[in-house]
Design a protein around this motif. Structure first.
Motif, PDB file in Angstrom:
ATOM      1  N   HIS A  87      -7.207   0.205   4.554  1.00 23.38           N
ATOM      2  CA  HIS A  87      -6.717   1.265   5.436  1.00 23.38           C
ATOM      3  C   HIS A  87      -6.405   0.703   6.819  1.00 23.38           C
ATOM      4  N   LEU A  88      -7.310  -0.121   7.361  1.00 27.06           N
ATOM      5  CA  LEU A  88      -7.064  -0.724   8.668  1.00 27.06           C
ATOM      6  C   LEU A  88      -5.860  -1.653   8.636  1.00 27.06           C
ATOM      7  N   ALA A  89      -5.685  -2.362   7.521  1.00 30.11           N
ATOM      8  CA  ALA A  89      -4.509  -3.236   7.396  1.00 30.11           C
ATOM      9  C   ALA A  89      -3.224  -2.412   7.412  1.00 30.11           C
ATOM     10  N   ARG A  90      -3.226  -1.293   6.699  1.00 28.03           N
ATOM     11  CA  ARG A  90      -2.030  -0.452   6.661  1.00 28.03           C
ATOM     12  C   ARG A  90      -1.710   0.113   8.041  1.00 28.03           C
ATOM     13  N   GLU A  91      -2.751   0.418   8.833  1.00 29.59           N
ATOM     14  CA  GLU A  91      -2.530   0.967  10.167  1.00 29.59           C
ATOM     15  C   GLU A  91      -2.418  -0.108  11.242  1.00 29.59           C
ATOM     16  N   ARG A  92      -2.492  -1.388  10.829  1.00 31.45           N
ATOM     17  CA  ARG A  92      -2.333  -2.532  11.740  1.00 31.45           C
ATOM     18  C   ARG A  92      -3.392  -2.545  12.841  1.00 31.45           C
ATOM     19  N   ARG A  93      -4.578  -2.132  12.517  1.00 28.07           N
ATOM     20  CA  ARG A  93      -5.690  -2.157  13.471  1.00 28.07           C
ATOM     21  C   ARG A  93      -6.422  -3.502  13.295  1.00 28.07           C
ATOM     22  N   VAL A  94      -5.806  -4.537  13.841  1.00 25.64           N
ATOM     23  CA  VAL A  94      -6.220  -5.898  13.540  1.00 25.64           C
ATOM     24  C   VAL A  94      -7.627  -6.198  14.036  1.00 25.64           C
ATOM     25  N   GLU A  95      -7.950  -5.835  15.264  1.00 29.00           N
ATOM     26  CA  GLU A  95      -9.261  -6.187  15.808  1.00 29.00           C
ATOM     27  C   GLU A  95     -10.383  -5.541  15.003  1.00 29.00           C
ATOM     28  N   SER A 135     -12.536   7.644  13.631  1.00 30.59           N
ATOM     29  CA  SER A 135     -11.079   7.496  13.533  1.00 30.59           C
ATOM     30  C   SER A 135     -10.612   7.219  12.105  1.00 30.59           C
ATOM     31  N   LEU A 136     -11.571   7.128  11.168  1.00 33.48           N
ATOM     32  CA  LEU A 136     -11.215   6.883   9.778  1.00 33.48           C
ATOM     33  C   LEU A 136     -11.183   8.198   9.019  1.00 33.48           C
ATOM     34  N   PRO A 137     -10.201   8.412   8.173  1.00 32.56           N
ATOM     35  CA  PRO A 137     -10.159   9.638   7.368  1.00 32.56           C
ATOM     36  C   PRO A 137     -11.382   9.727   6.460  1.00 32.56           C
ATOM     37  N   GLY A 138     -11.786  10.944   6.137  1.00 32.19           N
ATOM     38  CA  GLY A 138     -12.949  11.136   5.295  1.00 32.19           C
ATOM     39  C   GLY A 138     -12.832  10.471   3.946  1.00 32.19           C
ATOM     40  N   HIS A 139     -11.639  10.473   3.352  1.00 30.23           N
ATOM     41  CA  HIS A 139     -11.491   9.878   2.018  1.00 30.23           C
ATOM     42  C   HIS A 139     -11.614   8.353   2.058  1.00 30.23           C
ATOM     43  N   VAL A 140     -11.591   7.770   3.274  1.00 32.37           N
ATOM     44  CA  VAL A 140     -11.743   6.324   3.418  1.00 32.37           C
ATOM     45  C   VAL A 140     -13.212   5.950   3.635  1.00 32.37           C
ATOM     46  N   SER A 141     -13.883   6.614   4.547  1.00 37.86           N
ATOM     47  CA  SER A 141     -15.232   6.199   4.931  1.00 37.86           C
ATOM     48  C   SER A 141     -16.344   6.945   4.211  1.00 37.86           C
ATOM     49  N   ARG A 142     -16.045   8.146   3.699  1.00 40.56           N
ATOM     50  CA  ARG A 142     -17.107   8.949   3.108  1.00 40.56           C
ATOM     51  C   ARG A 142     -17.493   8.414   1.736  1.00 40.56           C
ATOM     52  N   LEU A 143     -18.774   8.522   1.427  1.00 39.20           N
ATOM     53  CA  LEU A 143     -19.299   8.005   0.170  1.00 39.20           C
ATOM     54  C   LEU A 143     -19.445   9.109  -0.862  1.00 39.20           C
ATOM     55  N   LEU A 192      -5.508   3.696  -3.317  1.00 38.77           N
ATOM     56  CA  LEU A 192      -6.440   3.217  -2.294  1.00 38.77           C
ATOM     57  C   LEU A 192      -7.802   3.878  -2.445  1.00 38.77           C
ATOM     58  N   ARG A 193      -7.838   5.129  -2.828  1.00 36.37           N
ATOM     59  CA  ARG A 193      -9.103   5.854  -2.948  1.00 36.37           C
ATOM     60  C   ARG A 193      -9.977   5.313  -4.074  1.00 36.37           C
ATOM     61  N   LYS A 194      -9.399   4.593  -5.008  1.00 33.21           N
ATOM     62  CA  LYS A 194     -10.173   4.044  -6.126  1.00 33.21           C
ATOM     63  C   LYS A 194     -10.965   2.801  -5.733  1.00 33.21           C
ATOM     64  N   LEU A 195     -10.660   2.233  -4.577  1.00 34.90           N
ATOM     65  CA  LEU A 195     -11.328   0.999  -4.174  1.00 34.90           C
ATOM     66  C   LEU A 195     -12.770   1.262  -3.759  1.00 34.90           C
ATOM     67  N   PRO A 196     -13.626   0.225  -3.793  1.00 30.52           N
ATOM     68  CA  PRO A 196     -14.994   0.367  -3.261  1.00 30.52           C
ATOM     69  C   PRO A 196     -14.963   0.674  -1.772  1.00 30.52           C
ATOM     70  N   PRO A 197     -16.061   1.170  -1.221  1.00 30.93           N
ATOM     71  CA  PRO A 197     -16.060   1.678   0.166  1.00 30.93           C
ATOM     72  C   PRO A 197     -15.540   0.711   1.214  1.00 30.93           C
ATOM     73  N   VAL A 198     -16.089  -0.503   1.296  1.00 27.07           N
ATOM     74  CA  VAL A 198     -15.665  -1.433   2.342  1.00 27.07           C
ATOM     75  C   VAL A 198     -14.223  -1.861   2.115  1.00 27.07           C
ATOM     76  N   LEU A 213       0.822  -1.205   0.000  1.00 27.41           N
ATOM     77  CA  LEU A 213       0.000   0.000   0.000  1.00 27.41           C
ATOM     78  C   LEU A 213       0.857   1.256   0.000  1.00 27.41           C
ATOM     79  N   ALA A 214       2.002   1.191   0.652  1.00 28.85           N
ATOM     80  CA  ALA A 214       2.905   2.336   0.633  1.00 28.85           C
ATOM     81  C   ALA A 214       3.424   2.598  -0.773  1.00 28.85           C
TER      82      ALA A 214
END
Length: 924
Positions: A59-67, A102-110, A47-53, A39-40
């Protein structure tokens, strides 16, 4: 632009993401490292071209937010095509358990494109001079309840022209939710009725030619989103239709590239009649044109797909003047010889395009006047010239094989009466109902009048015979055909169509019979079918309703007392068969005081007296599963199912494994890690898992991750080989099938091939047996019973012609074993069951190496232990059947060893052992 993950993320990373919940700590750590590095390098824009989910996951994988990532993956498995939306003005994805703040707008916003309109027409009809379009339209993933009282809008717009608002009325539509194929959202309130008044398309009080596209606009968070109305594939919403508007205009309503449009057309001249002339050697076409308008001068006819193959026919003013005030009539004679181009009887249909030329130098496709009556004219080679029309009202000329055309459809006391004409040899024909997806067939006798060249048939859809049983037509579309009585397969079936001018008055034609709705409708404009509707109610159908039944209703059912009942499930409600049947019969023999409930899918199972049918996945089905004291099944019940306190659940399973299964596929491409991870929970729901032999018990323990009791009792279904009445049963089966006295029975029961598919779950028939050659060599003293695996759809060539018999629908294969003199199979587990009979087996393993080494893998060396020859060619197979006594002697020793290893216990007491343990557990 939204990109698919497979266009951006490497396949191996996507696979490891999919199965991250099943990975151990080290595997997860390695994945996060590689995902972060990728991803880096890919960059934020990618990353922004991907579908919402997908954006959120990576994004969570890149930030290592496993749970949180595991929470998203769990949600996605349950809801693979839907997600919740929040935010009235700035919508965003809101997955439960994930902190959206905690998610950036470009990640969660539709974005607007990520909340599209899904709209479909389900019916298009004329009502009181106006066009009525019924259907549904919803915004994908719109929050429950929408966004308030904002109206829904619709309009027509001509390219570059004015916009005409049309009336949009919201109605209920359970189909909207059902068609969405997701369980999270209800779209029941998003049905519509759109009314289009053609008069509003006039310009300054006059008709003006033009095409208008229909747009709907639905409220969404932050405003409105426009969308197009798409077509259905059947009926009035799947085809164009034309209507005379008067004053020389007509309206064509239909779909272009799946978008609904209406066209105001000013034809100038139309074909109003057709007839044979010149002693039957020519086709006379009569045209009508407004007096004082453009004068038609000639008709041009061109063979479609053949440039330059065009003929011209002058238009002469008809004698006697026009039959309509203000109209002039013209005629043109087209020799039938000019339209007769095929040189073979079964050559595909040859189409001709007709154009009208006018005196002012203009030209257009020939259209027909509303009410135009089609015709057909026999030609040599079993062909005919058809003069007909289509949805937009174009004149259609065909040189085609003779077809059957229906002109009467009527329900009479629960029976569908079908009548029509056919210019071919009708006395040789039978009427065929063929399922559009499963290719199952019902062949019915045809009433034929040679003097009138007419046929008739009565179809009682709720009373279709299947061996000794009478059952309703399976749900789905059943297409009509005529078939020659000696036909070897369906390749030369004659399609049955509806006369073009009778489409609107005759269909759709509905009838409620014995709890099911049957509908006559059309596809491909005039190809008619009988639709057999579902047994489940609208409150039980679809992913959303099923989720409610599992998660809302089932917990309520579990608060009610258990009933002293046994709830049986054999192959997902498809049969009254197998070990559950044997257990039922043993309980009846003992006089055990319990109610007997049997899972039945689509009312396609005939049950004996004393057994009540419970429709698969109905509300009653869920209640029976939650409240029956005993549950007996031979397949899984789903990872959602949890046994309640006081229940006894018996898993009889359904085979001795040759092919690797379950967790034993780990390390192969066939391993489904999510399914394998669910196995411990699934098998904890069973009090007993029945094993057929000592070979299978450890495989079950490991492959199914089975931690509970495995009862090595033998399969109850195989007790049939030891029953005292087995000969009587065999006689009954032969009589039910109609097998001639003295004929030897060859039973062919192959498994499916993973790489031969129609769809993900429906497989092709990989037929390598030369059935024609087999008939020539064996038909004098043999019949060939073909038992397809339930996952295989295709029809069996030659079935019903005296040698090949399709017995795929016979209720219980165990009864077929009793009449089989020899079994042919390949890698199917039927070989282990049939070995109890002691009769010879042949193994048609033409793809052994590929199947063993690439597709599946075996638990043992099949080439060493097979109790019969492994055969590669059809010729060798036929020869082995002829020399079956030699084969029996040659493999006697191997057969004996095979029985010792795989058929013990085999004493006829397996059912008794299982029932004893089942009843004992109920007393705990």
């Amino acid at each position: 632009m939204v990109a698919k993950p497979e266009d951006i993320i490497p396949e191996e990373l996507r696979r490891r993401m999919r199965y991250l919940p099943e990975a151990d700590a080290a595997e997860r750590e390695a994945f996060l490292g590689e995902a972060g590095a990728f991803l880096a390098s890919a960059g934020q824009a990618t990353l922004r071209k991907l579908p919402p989910v997908a954006r959120i996951k990576w994004h969570l994988a890149r930030e290592r937010r496993v749970e949180e990532l595991l929470t998203v993956l769990a949600f996605e498995r349950e809801n693979p095509t839907a997600f919740p939306v929040r935010g009235r003005l700035r919508p965003y994805v809101a997955i439960p358990g994930v902190d959206g703040r905690s998610l950036p707008g470009h990640v969660s916003r539709l974005h607007l494109r990520e909340m599209p309109v899904r709209a479909k027409a389900t019916e298009v009809l004329w009502q009181d001079g106006k066009l009525l379009v019924r259907g549904y339209a919803y915004v994908l993933n719109l929050p429950e309840g929408g966004i308030g009282p904002m109206p829904r809008l619709a309009w027509l717009r001509a390219p570059g022209g004015r916009r005409v608002p049309v009336k949009y009325r919201a109605v209920e539509s359970a189909r909207a939710t059902r068609d969405s194929r997701q369980a999270l959202h209800s779209y029941d309130d998003w049905g519509f009725e759109i009314t289009i008044d053609p008069a509003r398309l006039k310009s300054r009080g006059r008709w003006k030619a033009g095409t208008w596209g229909l747009t709907v606009a639905l409220p969404r968070p932050g405003g409105y989103v426009p969308g197009n109305v798409e077509r259905s594939d059947i009926g009035s919403a799947g085809h164009s239709q034309a209507r005379d508007l008067g004053d020389g205009a007509r309206l064509v309503a239909g779909f272009t590239e799946d978008r609904f449009r209406v066209t105001v057309d000013l034809p100038g001249a139309e074909v109003v009649a057709q007839a044979a002339s010149g002693g039957g050697e020519a086709l006379e076409l009569t045209l009508s044109a407004p007096a004082g308008g453009r004068r038609p001068t000639r008709l041009r006819v061109q063979r479609k797909g053949h440039k330059g193959a065009e003929s011209e026919y002058p238009l002469a003013e008809a004698e006697g003047g026009a039959e309509e005030p203000g109209q002039v009539r013209f005629t043109a004679a087209v020799p039938f010889a000019d339209l007769t181009v095929a040189t073979e009887p079964r050559e595909k249909t040859q189409d001709f395009l007709a154009h009208i030329d006018f005196a002012d130098g203009t030209s257009r496709r020939a259209t027909v006047r509303e009410g135009f009556v089609p015709g057909r004219y026999p030609r040599p080679l079993g062909r005919e010239i058809a003069v007909t029309t289509d949805g937009p009202g174009l004149l259609k000329l065909h040189d085609r094989a003779r077809q059957a055309v229906v002109d009467r459809l009527e329900w009479v006391k629960g029976a569908l009466v079908v009548e029509g004409s056919y210019t071919g040899p009708g006395e040789r024909m039978r009427f065929v109902l063929r399922h559009g997806e499963r290719f199952e067939e019902h062949v019915l006798p045809l009433e034929w009048s040679a003097a009138q060249a007419r046929f008739s048939i009565r179809v009682q859809p709720d009373r279709m015979r299947r061996y000794d049983d009478v059952l309703p037509l399976r749900a789905g579309r059943w297409y009509f055909s005529l078939r020659d009585q000696d036909a070897w397969g369906h390749g030369e079936d004659v399609p049955v169509k509806l006369r073009a001018d009778l489409i609107e008055p005759l269909i759709p034609l509905k009838k409620r019979v014995a709890g099911r709705t049957y509908t006559v409708n059309r596809r491909y404009y005039d190809r008619i079918f009988l639709g057999s509707g579902p047994v489940l109610t609208s409150e039980e159908r679809g992913a959303h309703r099923q989720r409610e039944l599992r998660q809302v209703h089932t917990p309520r059912f579990k608060t009610e007392p258990l009933r002293e009942a046994v709830f049986y499930n054999s192959f997902g409600g498809k049969q009254f068969s197998d070990s559950p049947r044997a257990i039922h019969e043993e309980l009846v023999r003992r006089g055990t005081e319990v109610e007997h409930l049997w899972s039945v899918a689509d009312a396609q199972v005939a049950l004996p007296p004393g057994v009540r049918a419970v429709e698969w996945h109905s509300r009653e089905w869920y209640e029976a599963l939650a409240r029956s004291r005993y549950v007996v099944t031979n397949v899984g019940l789903g990872d959602w199912y949890e046994r309640r306190e006081g229940q006894v659940v018996v898993q009889t399973w359904h085979g001795t494994p040759l092919k690797k299964i379950g967790a034993d596929l780990l390390g192969t491409p066939k391993a489904n890690l999510a399914y394998i991870a669910s196995l411990p929970h699934r098998f904890r729901q069973f009090d007993i898992v029945v094993s057929p032999n000592a070979f299978t018990t450890p495989i079950m323990r490991n492959a199914f991750r089975c931690e509970g009791e495995i009862l090595e009792a033998g399969y109850p279904r195989n007790d049939i080989f030891h029953r005292e009445d087995r000969e009587k049963t065999a006689q009954r089966v032969r009589a039910a099938l109609g097998i001639p006295q003295g004929k030897k029975v060859v039973l062919y029961a192959p498994t499916w091939r993973d790489d031969q598919r129609h769809t993900a779950s429906k497989f092709k028939l990989d037929l390598r047996v030369d059935l024609n050659a087999a008939r020539e060599a064996l038909s004098e003293d043999h019949v060939f019973l073909f038992r397809k695996h339930p996952k295989i759809l295709d029809a069996i060539p030659g079935a019903g012609q005296g040698f090949v018999w399709d017995v795929s629908a016979y209720p219980d294969i165990a009864e077929l074993y009793l009449i089989a003199d020899v079994l042919i199979t390949d890698y199917s587990s039927v070989l282990f069951d049939f070995a109890h009979s002691g009769r010879p087996m042949l193994f048609f393993t033409y793809d052994l190496e590929h199947y063993r080494d690439t597709l599946r893998g075996f638990y043992f060396d099949f080439t060493e232990k097979a109790p019969g020859p492994l055969i590669k060619t059809s010729e060798e197979l036929i020869e082995s059947i002829r020399d079956i006594d030699f084969v029996r002697g040659r493999y006697a020793a191997k057969y004996e060893e095979f029985v010792k290893e795989f058929c013990e216990p085999s004493d006829g007491l397996a059912t008794s052992r299982v029932v004893d343990r089942m009843l004992q557990l109920a007393e705990r």
